[in-house]
Design an enzyme around this catalytic site. Sequence first.
Site, PDB file in Angstrom:
ATOM      1  N   ALA A 278      -8.111 -16.797  14.546  1.00 26.56           N
ATOM      2  CA  ALA A 278      -7.320 -16.005  13.594  1.00 26.56           C
ATOM      3  C   ALA A 278      -8.076 -15.859  12.289  1.00 26.56           C
ATOM      4  CB  ALA A 278      -5.963 -16.657  13.349  1.00 26.56           C
ATOM      5  N   ASP A 279      -7.742 -14.794  11.578  1.00 22.66           N
ATOM      6  CA  ASP A 279      -8.284 -14.587  10.225  1.00 22.66           C
ATOM      7  C   ASP A 279      -7.213 -13.933   9.378  1.00 22.66           C
ATOM      8  OD1 ASP A 279     -10.555 -14.690   8.329  1.00 22.66           O
ATOM      9  OD2 ASP A 279     -10.331 -12.512   8.344  1.00 22.66           O
TER      10      ASP A 279
END
Length: 203
Positions: A73-74
């Site tokens: 994730a970012d």
Amino acid sequence: MMSPSPRIILASTSPRRRELLAQLAIPFEAVDVEVDETPRLGEPAEVYVARVAAEKSLQGQCEGAAALPVLGADTEVVLDGEVLGKPRDREHGEAMLKRLAGREHRVLSGVSLRFGEQHWQAMSESRVYFRALRDAEISAYWNTGEPADKAGAYAIQGLGAVFIARLEGSFSGVMGLPVYETAELLSRVGIDVFGESQCRDER
């Protein structure tokens, strides 16, 4: 009592992502990954966030258990089309908060899930409205140490919440891992947060 065997790999050691993923009661193992998070010239914010999330899950797949799904994730704060990133130092962090003060900004949170050769992605977009901030408040907030490693120099789950007049979107997405989108992706590999289904590879 022995801990249950992990069912997925989380390609992150972020305490916030670990906390959010733990809410789903799915056993996981966290692995540290390092990817180049430098935006490319002219790269739109949405493309950048999706790319970095995908690179994290790919790196996690290389370093984790190959037989398990890997989640990356970012999350980024975007103002006037610019990805703000994390503050380099106090001056940079306080400048970020001054830019955000009294304005609306976007928070993009991309999620990437890999299992074998399969790859799925999702994106959460939220809008956050900051109230006006006094310089003394910004300075005092920086002194708490909370903003130093946060995208946009604030934490919605911490003291930074006092600056937020309104949120439209996903609290967990702004925090670092959108729970709704994450659960939807995990269902692709047979992981149901309310069921007993086992991981499967969709072909």
